[in-house]
Design a protein around this motif. Structure first.
Motif, mmCIF file in Angstrom:
data_model
loop_
_atom_site.group_PDB
_atom_site.id
_atom_site.type_symbol
_atom_site.label_atom_id
_atom_site.label_comp_id
_atom_site.label_asym_id
_atom_site.label_seq_id
_atom_site.Cartn_x
_atom_site.Cartn_y
_atom_site.Cartn_z
ATOM 1 N N GLY A 43 -6.819 6.893 3.981
ATOM 2 C CA GLY A 43 -6.178 5.734 4.593
ATOM 3 C C GLY A 43 -5.651 4.731 3.584
ATOM 4 N N ALA A 44 -6.291 4.657 2.417
ATOM 5 C CA ALA A 44 -5.894 3.686 1.399
ATOM 6 C C ALA A 44 -4.748 4.162 0.512
ATOM 7 C CB ALA A 44 -7.100 3.357 0.513
ATOM 8 N N LEU A 45 -4.538 5.457 0.432
ATOM 9 C CA LEU A 45 -3.586 5.997 -0.550
ATOM 10 C C LEU A 45 -2.131 5.583 -0.354
ATOM 11 C CD1 LEU A 45 -5.072 9.554 -1.106
ATOM 12 C CD2 LEU A 45 -5.594 7.411 -2.295
ATOM 13 N N PRO A 46 -1.572 5.621 0.861
ATOM 14 C CA PRO A 46 -0.156 5.241 0.992
ATOM 15 C C PRO A 46 0.132 3.818 0.509
ATOM 16 C CG PRO A 46 -0.894 6.383 2.961
ATOM 17 C CD PRO A 46 -2.120 6.115 2.126
ATOM 18 N N ALA A 47 -0.744 2.876 0.819
ATOM 19 C CA ALA A 47 -0.522 1.496 0.382
ATOM 20 C C ALA A 47 -0.629 1.369 -1.136
ATOM 21 C CB ALA A 47 -1.513 0.568 1.063
ATOM 22 N N ARG A 48 -1.552 2.101 -1.725
ATOM 23 C CA ARG A 48 -1.704 2.069 -3.182
ATOM 24 C C ARG A 48 -0.460 2.614 -3.872
ATOM 25 N NH1 ARG A 48 -7.776 4.508 -4.072
ATOM 26 N NH2 ARG A 48 -8.903 2.864 -2.947
ATOM 27 N N LEU A 49 0.010 3.757 -3.407
ATOM 28 C CA LEU A 49 1.212 4.351 -4.011
ATOM 29 C C LEU A 49 2.417 3.442 -3.822
ATOM 30 C CD1 LEU A 49 0.624 8.071 -2.996
ATOM 31 C CD2 LEU A 49 0.457 7.095 -5.294
ATOM 32 N N ALA A 50 2.529 2.826 -2.645
ATOM 33 C CA ALA A 50 3.643 1.904 -2.386
ATOM 34 C C ALA A 50 3.561 0.684 -3.296
ATOM 35 C CB ALA A 50 3.643 1.479 -0.915
ATOM 36 N N ALA A 51 2.353 0.161 -3.517
ATOM 37 C CA ALA A 51 2.186 -1.001 -4.392
ATOM 38 C C ALA A 51 2.583 -0.667 -5.829
ATOM 39 C CB ALA A 51 0.744 -1.494 -4.334
ATOM 40 N N MET A 52 2.182 0.500 -6.299
ATOM 41 C CA MET A 52 2.560 0.895 -7.662
ATOM 42 C C MET A 52 4.065 1.119 -7.764
ATOM 43 S SD MET A 52 -0.521 3.268 -9.180
ATOM 44 C CE MET A 52 -0.622 4.407 -7.799
ATOM 45 N N ALA A 53 4.660 1.731 -6.745
ATOM 46 C CA ALA A 53 6.107 1.952 -6.754
ATOM 47 C C ALA A 53 6.848 0.620 -6.737
ATOM 48 C CB ALA A 53 6.516 2.824 -5.570
ATOM 49 N N ALA A 54 6.335 -0.359 -5.979
ATOM 50 C CA ALA A 54 6.972 -1.676 -5.916
ATOM 51 C C ALA A 54 6.933 -2.381 -7.267
ATOM 52 C CB ALA A 54 6.290 -2.537 -4.859
ATOM 53 N N GLU A 55 5.955 -2.034 -8.092
ATOM 54 C CA GLU A 55 5.866 -2.601 -9.445
ATOM 55 C C GLU A 55 6.710 -1.815 -10.448
ATOM 56 O OE1 GLU A 55 1.774 -2.868 -10.542
ATOM 57 O OE2 GLU A 55 1.365 -4.417 -9.047
ATOM 58 N N GLY A 56 7.407 -0.797 -9.973
ATOM 59 C CA GLY A 56 8.299 -0.037 -10.832
ATOM 60 C C GLY A 56 7.699 1.205 -11.459
ATOM 61 N N HIS A 57 6.490 1.586 -11.034
ATOM 62 C CA HIS A 57 5.854 2.792 -11.570
ATOM 63 C C HIS A 57 6.319 4.028 -10.807
ATOM 64 C CE1 HIS A 57 3.107 0.411 -13.953
ATOM 65 N NE2 HIS A 57 2.759 -0.269 -12.873
ATOM 66 N N ALA A 58 6.504 5.114 -11.514
ATOM 67 C CA ALA A 58 6.770 6.386 -10.861
ATOM 68 C C ALA A 58 5.473 6.835 -10.194
ATOM 69 C CB ALA A 58 7.226 7.424 -11.876
ATOM 70 N N THR A 59 5.559 7.327 -8.962
ATOM 71 C CA THR A 59 4.370 7.766 -8.242
ATOM 72 C C THR A 59 4.610 9.145 -7.637
ATOM 73 O OG1 THR A 59 5.066 6.688 -6.188
ATOM 74 C CG2 THR A 59 3.669 5.413 -7.667
ATOM 75 N N GLY A 60 3.535 9.784 -7.200
ATOM 76 C CA GLY A 60 3.644 11.115 -6.607
ATOM 77 C C GLY A 60 4.217 12.107 -7.608
ATOM 78 N N GLU A 61 5.020 13.014 -7.128
ATOM 79 C CA GLU A 61 5.618 14.031 -8.016
ATOM 80 C C GLU A 61 6.497 13.399 -9.091
ATOM 81 O OE1 GLU A 61 5.177 17.237 -8.429
ATOM 82 O OE2 GLU A 61 3.747 17.431 -6.798
ATOM 83 N N ALA A 62 7.077 12.233 -8.810
ATOM 84 C CA ALA A 62 7.928 11.559 -9.793
ATOM 85 C C ALA A 62 7.125 11.096 -11.012
ATOM 86 C CB ALA A 62 8.640 10.372 -9.155
ATOM 87 N N ALA A 63 5.802 10.965 -10.865
ATOM 88 C CA ALA A 63 4.952 10.529 -11.980
ATOM 89 C C ALA A 63 4.610 11.659 -12.945
ATOM 90 C CB ALA A 63 3.659 9.921 -11.436
ATOM 91 N N ARG A 64 4.906 12.873 -12.558
ATOM 92 C CA ARG A 64 4.579 14.029 -13.396
ATOM 93 C C ARG A 64 5.290 13.894 -14.754
ATOM 94 N NH1 ARG A 64 1.956 18.224 -11.803
ATOM 95 N NH2 ARG A 64 2.381 17.967 -9.596
ATOM 96 N N GLY A 65 4.522 13.816 -15.823
ATOM 97 C CA GLY A 65 5.089 13.721 -17.166
ATOM 98 C C GLY A 65 5.474 12.332 -17.606
ATOM 99 N N LYS A 66 5.295 11.329 -16.742
ATOM 100 C CA LYS A 66 5.647 9.935 -17.115
ATOM 101 C C LYS A 66 4.381 9.215 -17.540
ATOM 102 C CE LYS A 66 9.794 9.943 -14.949
ATOM 103 N NZ LYS A 66 11.029 9.424 -15.222
ATOM 104 N N LYS A 67 4.523 8.288 -18.470
ATOM 105 C CA LYS A 67 3.376 7.456 -18.887
ATOM 106 C C LYS A 67 3.720 6.012 -18.836
ATOM 107 C CE LYS A 67 0.852 10.831 -21.315
ATOM 108 N NZ LYS A 67 -0.210 11.101 -22.155
#
Length: 67
Positions: A43-67
C-alpha cells in the motif's frame, strides 16, 4: 502474493526507499518472514515511488543503471 522487487536495488540516500520498487531494506528482509505485513508494504509503495519521481529521481524500470 508476488514480491514487488524488480531487482534494481538502488536506495535513495534521504528516504532509504529503493528506487526500483519503493521498499526499504528492512521491508525487503521482512517480506518472507512477516506475511501479514505485506499488504501494508504494498500500500505504501505507489506513493513512495511517486514522491521520488516528483523529486526528479528515476524510479521503477527507469532506475535500472541510474545512480
Amino acid at each position: 502474493m508476488e514480491r514487488p522487487c524488480i531487482k534494481v536495488c538502488e536506495y535513495d540516500d534521504d528516504s532509504g526507499w529503493c528506487r526500483g520498487c519503493g521498499m526499504t531494506k528492512p521491508e525487503k528482509k521482512a517480506w518472507k518472514r512477516v506475511r501479514g505485513y505485506r499488504g501494508a508494504i504494498l500500500g505504501a509503495l505507489p506513493a513512495r515511488l511517486a514522491a521520488m519521481a516528483a523529486e526528479g529521481h528515476a524510479t521503477g524500470e527507469a532506475a535500472r543503471g541510474k545512480k
